[in-house]
Design a protein around this motif. Structure first.
Motif, short mmCIF file in Angstrom:
data_model
loop_
_atom_site.label_atom_id
_atom_site.label_comp_id
_atom_site.label_asym_id
_atom_site.label_seq_id
_atom_site.Cartn_x
_atom_site.Cartn_y
_atom_site.Cartn_z
N LYS A 115 0.71 16.36 -1.62
CA LYS A 115 -0.20 17.41 -1.14
C LYS A 115 0.26 17.95 0.21
O LYS A 115 -0.33 18.87 0.75
N GLY A 116 1.30 17.32 0.78
CA GLY A 116 1.85 17.80 2.04
C GLY A 116 1.17 17.24 3.27
O GLY A 116 1.29 17.79 4.37
N VAL A 117 0.47 16.11 3.08
CA VAL A 117 -0.19 15.48 4.25
C VAL A 117 0.90 14.95 5.19
O VAL A 117 1.89 14.39 4.73
N ALA A 118 0.65 15.11 6.48
CA ALA A 118 1.65 14.68 7.46
C ALA A 118 1.86 13.17 7.37
O ALA A 118 0.92 12.42 7.07
N GLU A 137 0.83 -1.21 0.00
CA GLU A 137 0.00 0.00 0.00
C GLU A 137 0.87 1.26 0.00
O GLU A 137 0.51 2.26 -0.61
N ALA A 138 1.99 1.20 0.69
CA ALA A 138 2.84 2.39 0.85
C ALA A 138 3.40 2.89 -0.47
O ALA A 138 3.82 4.05 -0.57
N PHE A 139 3.39 2.03 -1.49
CA PHE A 139 3.93 2.43 -2.79
C PHE A 139 2.84 2.73 -3.83
O PHE A 139 3.12 2.82 -5.01
N GLN A 140 1.63 2.82 -3.37
CA GLN A 140 0.52 3.12 -4.29
C GLN A 140 0.54 4.61 -4.67
O GLN A 140 1.07 5.45 -3.94
N ASP A 141 -0.10 4.90 -5.80
CA ASP A 141 -0.12 6.28 -6.31
C ASP A 141 -0.77 7.25 -5.33
O ASP A 141 -0.32 8.37 -5.15
N TYR A 142 -1.85 6.76 -4.66
CA TYR A 142 -2.58 7.69 -3.79
C TYR A 142 -1.71 8.13 -2.61
O TYR A 142 -1.88 9.21 -2.07
N VAL A 143 -0.75 7.30 -2.25
CA VAL A 143 0.14 7.66 -1.15
C VAL A 143 1.08 8.79 -1.61
O VAL A 143 1.28 9.77 -0.89
N ARG A 144 1.58 8.61 -2.84
CA ARG A 144 2.48 9.63 -3.39
C ARG A 144 1.72 10.96 -3.52
O ARG A 144 2.23 12.02 -3.18
#
Lengths: 598, 311
Positions: free
Chosen positions: B216-219, B204-211
């Motif tokens: 977007k600067g999410v913490a 999951e950590a490498f999915q596009d939504y994470v990038r």
């Protein structure tokens, strides 16, 4: 954040361990007034109904709650019967077919809600008739009915009438009568010299009709007997875990024996001679399947004695003198008890097998190929005696000097016999199948058997089974060779010789389906003989036939090694008597003192 | 969702019938002569026949099967052939020790392992992450028997920190006997759980939504908790649910070594002794548990991920 939660969890676990350490490790204090006898058993106690006393540990618990007419003297060897609920030993008619028992007066059943006002009523002769009808009742389907099957006059007819719905428990049985409240007369269909032995078994114990009526099938959880201990409430038995029996306040009473074997006095077994029984206020049975925690608990004093498991045997025994415990255990005040088990292990031949059953020489050769001494050393830590025949030491007719010519490990002689049988070096023989149990020890023993037979050219393959599968294969004759053991039900060699009688062939107890006219004649003759030298001589002739015909390859009579704590007194272990807890005395002060060393 | 649950519950009926039929055939038809085995080594053929009659084994096979279905419907499995105890009582007595033993380490393990797996992914590639992977592989390569023997010997026998074995049915008395089994069960689950969760979370950590979220600067903590963990929950729930029937069947080894009178030991004894009434009851209970937990996992999917529609 994750770091914090990790820390929290780790801290909590450590705190828990520390808490347990503080509460458990530092508060263990052994009472110096508690006389509880703590027994550990290696399988579950299934129920407490005498008609279900068909496994060792259930029988052990049952024998403390219920009593039979007779019992064995705790100290005398060979085993000697004495009255229990009987007032005296029975009077037998001249033909040995009628036996009159006087029942002790004033014996009370344990107090229970099944009785009026909850007070146990007095035992009568009728209670035995009721209890034995219950044992024989087809609806009970008891495994213990064999003790009376075909032996008591009119019982078979009563059973048939019960099956047909034409009889009740009020219907009399000709061979079971009670002329008065304290007299019981048993009439037999034929000579049955083992009658007195079976009347000491838990199967024949007396139960009150009121309690059976009240609890029905739940009687096995709500036992009511006349014995020295009782299950005070059903909650005192946590099934598959622990059972606590307490002293029965209304017990008839009995004194510790005043005489026994010649060595008993020197061994301290007569220190309590004449003192009233039981000594323990409570008996706790703990059920624990695994060897390791059983041993660890015992060493820590949580159990008063324990059979030494195989895995710790070498550590527990003094390497210089294998009849003594190691220094570590001796320093803790523990003692060693070594006893011969009333059993024999063997590899049976299916005598109906067209090859194995036909050639005596082949069976003898296979017997000679077995290395019994190594087998005992490897699989029992040396705790066994190479069996020379079916009868174990301590039983009437056992002859310590007798040597079975086919129980020695002699490959040359085995090969010669094999050649004589027409199979030199095993040529012409098919691969045989040895059925065994699926556990690792049984499989390893089977492998050892295969190796032994390979040394004379006989090929054997192993078939591993669960116990029910194994039993069924044997009962239906679907085996060639099978490794098994027989434990005596009572200390009479007949209990072993019945295993060779042709009329007991599978599915009866003669698992090998052995059939020999000479043996049958001797067996039938022995059944009509009273115990004594003449019968022992016949038993020895029967042994000779069995040894020569070799329907079994005899294995071992096993030895029981038990480590017993120093505070346990009067522990003269034997595998026949299940009511031994009443004789055991726990010295509470000694326990408190010795526990500090554990 | 309700109609889905009702429908799935109805589907359970034919599955359960299939299971009962299979169990019945295995033990009643292929299991051989139970009466002969129960009658003992002294029994005569007449006694075997008598026992067969008392157990109802002389009835026709369909009659016996219908009787079995009736038992399931009424939850009355009769008495054990081996112990003669009532099977329903045996089950109810066994289930409490088992659940007391299995639930706490199960829950603790889920929380701890997910937490540690997230942390490992957060620090992926570092010495900490590598250390966790190596430790987990090490933990997994040791047999459960070794953990039991070693921890029981050291903490209970040697240190005396816990009772070696035992059980107290009272609520307050049982815990002292459970701490060590809990620790062992907890340790046993660490290796496999952490590695699987770590792998799922890494995916999951490498999915596009994470990038995108990062862009977007999410913490970082919010990315992990709100985005990665939530999306990783679907496979994690599947793994958890698969493990759930174990809560009921327990652990035979731990029960036997610690003297805990649970269902695990009961299963083994029943199988060893061909105790068909107990096997029947345990099979039905376990099957229902499996089906229930499967349904539960489907429902939980839709809770965790609203894109999943049940119906």
């Amino acid at each position: 954040m994750f770091n914090a939660s990790f820390k929290k969890l780790t801290t909590s676990l450590l705190a828990l361990a520390a808490f347990a350490l503080i509460t458990q490790g530092c508060t263990k204090k052994v009472s110096d007034t508690d006389t509880t006898l703590n027994i550990v058993v290696r399988a579950n106690i299934k129920g407490l109904d005498p008609v279900r006393a068909n496994d060792l540990y259930s029988s052990m618990a049952i024998a403390n709650i219920f009593e039979s007419l007779l019992q064995y003297n705790y100290l005398k060897r060979p085993f000697t019967l004495e009255p229990s609920l009987a007032e005296s030993m029975p009077v037998a008619s001249a033909d040995g077919l009628t036996h009159t028992f006087k029942i002790k007066k004033g014996v009370k059943f344990q107090d229970n809600a099944a009785f009026k006002d909850g007070k146990g009523r007095e035992l009568t002769a009728q209670d035995f008739i009721y209890s034995w009808k219950r044992l024989a009742d087809p609806k009970t389907a008891s495994e213990g009915f064999w003790i009376f099957d075909g032996k008591i006059k009119g019982m078979a007819e009563w059973i048939e009438a019960m099956k047909a719905g034409k009889a009740t428990y009020d219907t009399p049985i000709e061979g079971l009568t009670a002329p008065d409240a304290n007299t019981l007369v048993i009439k037999l269909t034929g000579p049955y010299y083992q009658l007195y032995d079976v009347l000491a078994m838990p199967f024949s114990a007396v139960v009150p009709k009121e309690a059976v009526d009240k609890y029905g099938q739940e009687f096995l959880n709500n036992p009511v007997g006349t014995g020295p201990f009782m299950l005070k409430s059903a909650g005192d038995w946590v099934r598959n875990s622990k059972m606590t029996l307490v002293k029965n306040p209304t017990w008839r009473g009995q004194a510790f024996p005043t005489e026994g074997e010649a060595t008993d006095k020197a061994n301290g077994f007569l220190e309590d001679a004449g003192k009233p029984l039981p000594f323990a206020e409570k008996v706790v049975f703990t059920e624990l399947v695994e060897d390791t925690p059983r041993w660890q608990n015992a060493v820590k004093g949580n159990f008063d004695y324990v059979e030494i498991p195989n895995d710790v045997f070498d550590k527990a025994i003094d390497p210089a003198d294998r009849t003594k415990l190691s220094k570590e255990l001796t320093d803790k005040g523990m003692k060693l008890s070594i006893t011969t088990s009333p059993d024999v292990t063997y590899t049976g031949f299916n005598m109906k097998d067209p090859i194995l059953g036909k050639s005596k020489e082949l069976r003898q050769a296979m017997s000679l190929a077995q290395d019994g001494a190594t087998l005992i050393a490897k699989f029992y830590n040396g705790r066994g005696i190479v069996a020379q025949g079916p009868i174990p030491p301590g039983f009437p007719s056992y002859d310590a000097n007798f040597k079975n010519p086919y129980s020695t490990h002699d490959i040359a002689k085995a090969k010669a016999l094999l050649a004589k049988a027409g199979y030199p070096e095993g040529k012409g023989l098919p691969e045989f199948t040895l059925d065994t149990l699926a556990d690792s020890k049984a499989r390893q023993q089977a492998e050892f058997f295969v190796q032994n037979q390979a040394a004379i050219g006989i090929k054997v393959r192993i078939s591993a089974n669960t116990w029910p599968q194994f039993q069924e294969k044997i009962k239906t004759g679907k085996v060639q060779l099978f490794g098994i053991a027989w434990n005596a039900d009572y200390p009479d060699p007949q209990n072993f010789f019945q295993l060779f009688y042709s009329k007991n062939m599978s599915p009866g107890p003669n698992d090998s389906s052995f059939s020999n006219a000479e043996f049958d004649k001797l067996y039938e003759q022995s059944l009509k003989m009273a115990p004594g030298d003449a019968r022992n001589a016949v038993y020895q002739k029967m042994r000779d036939v069995v040894v020569e015909e070799a329907p079994w390859i005899f294995g071992a009579h096993r030895l029981g090694y038990r480590a017993i704590h120093g505070w346990v007194h009067n522990m003269k272990w034997n595998d026949i008597q299940n009511d031994f807890p009443k004789y055991i005395r726990i010295d509470a002060k000694q326990r408190a003192e010795l526990s500090k060393k554990l | 969702m309700l109609s889905y649950i009702v429908r799935r519950t109805l589907y359970m009926i034919p599955i359960l019938i299939g299971i009962t039929l299979l169990t019945f055939l295995i033990f009643n038809v292929l299991g051989g002569d139970v009466a002969g085995r129960l009658a003992g080594r002294h029994a005569t053929p007449e006694q075997v026949a008598s026992i067969k009659h008392e157990l109802g084994l002389d009835k026709s096979i369909p009659e016996q099967y219908i009787n079995y279905l009736h038992q399931i419907a009424t939850f009355d499995y009769g008495r054990s052939w081996s112990t003669k105890q009532e099977v329903s009582t045996m089950l109810s007595e066994g289930v409490t020790p088992t659940l007391s033993m299995t639930i706490p380490p199960f829950l603790a393990s889920i929380v701890f392992c997910i937490g540690l797996a997230l942390f490992a992914v957060y620090l992926r590639g570092t010495i900490f992450d590598k250390g966790i992977v190596v430790t987990c592989l090490g933990l997994m390569s040791i047999s459960s028997l070794v953990y039991i023997l070693a921890l029981q010997y050291f903490f209970a026998y040697h240190l005396g920190a816990f009772p070696i074995s035992g059980w107290d049915p009272s609520f307050s008395g049982r815990w002292q006997y459970l701490v060590l089994p809990w620790i062992i069960l907890f340790v046993l689950t660490l290796g496999p759980n952490i590695l699987v969760y770590r792998s799922v979370i890494t995916d999951e950590a490498f999915q596009d939504y994470v990038r995108t979220a990062r862009a977007k600067g999410v913490a970082s903590s919010r990315v992990y908790m709100k985005h990665i963990l939530k999306n990783a929950m679907i496979p994690i729930i599947t793994i958890i649910v698969i493990d759930m029937p174990f809560l009921i069947t327990g652990s035979v080894l731990i029960e036997n070594f610690f003297g805990i009178p649970g269902l695990g030991g009961m299963v083994v004894k029943a199988l060893n002794e061909s105790d068909f009434p107990t096997i029947k009851a345990l099979t039905v209970v376990t099957s229902i548990a499996y089906m229930f937990f499967n349904l539960l996992s489907d429902v939980l999917y839709s809770v965790v991920d609203p894109r999943i529609k049940l119906g």
